[in-house]
Design a protein around this motif. Sequence first.
Motif, short mmCIF file in Angstrom:
data_model
loop_
_atom_site.label_atom_id
_atom_site.label_comp_id
_atom_site.label_asym_id
_atom_site.label_seq_id
_atom_site.Cartn_x
_atom_site.Cartn_y
_atom_site.Cartn_z
N ARG A 33 0.82 -1.22 0.00
CA ARG A 33 0.00 0.00 0.00
C ARG A 33 0.85 1.27 0.00
N ASP A 34 2.05 1.21 0.61
CA ASP A 34 2.92 2.40 0.60
C ASP A 34 3.25 2.82 -0.82
N LEU A 35 3.59 1.86 -1.68
CA LEU A 35 3.92 2.19 -3.07
C LEU A 35 2.69 2.60 -3.87
N ILE A 36 1.56 1.96 -3.58
CA ILE A 36 0.33 2.34 -4.27
C ILE A 36 -0.04 3.77 -3.91
N TYR A 37 0.11 4.14 -2.64
CA TYR A 37 -0.15 5.52 -2.23
C TYR A 37 0.84 6.47 -2.91
#
Length: 123
Positions: free
Chosen positions: A85-89
């Motif tokens: 999720r960090d990279l998607i954000y």
Amino acid sequence: METAHIYVTGGGNPHTRLGSARVLIEQGGQKTPIVFNYKDTTYKRSQIQGMIDAVLQLDGPHHVIFITASPLALQKAEAGGGPNRDLIYDLYRVLSAKGCTHAFDFRVGHGKDINKLLSDHNV
């Protein structure tokens, strides 16, 4: 707003944690093949990071259509979960900073077709 199609596949070695993303950016009749290499990653993280790095290559706001064979667990990330999720954000942040709109075209089961397209364009 001009449209950019971004085809992406990711790869990674679970033992060395070295990864890469193969990317083809189609915009304004031009096709740009790029390979990005990453350390301490997985194949899915490489794929998402490749999307981020591809957006950074755009010369201005575009409607970006990401074409990939993996659904990337976007629904989990939007609910605040999922391992990437960090990279998607970060992807959403970069799209917003560039003034881009976006859509995902998940072609699950068609990874070979996307890989062939990338290979045909020397990616």
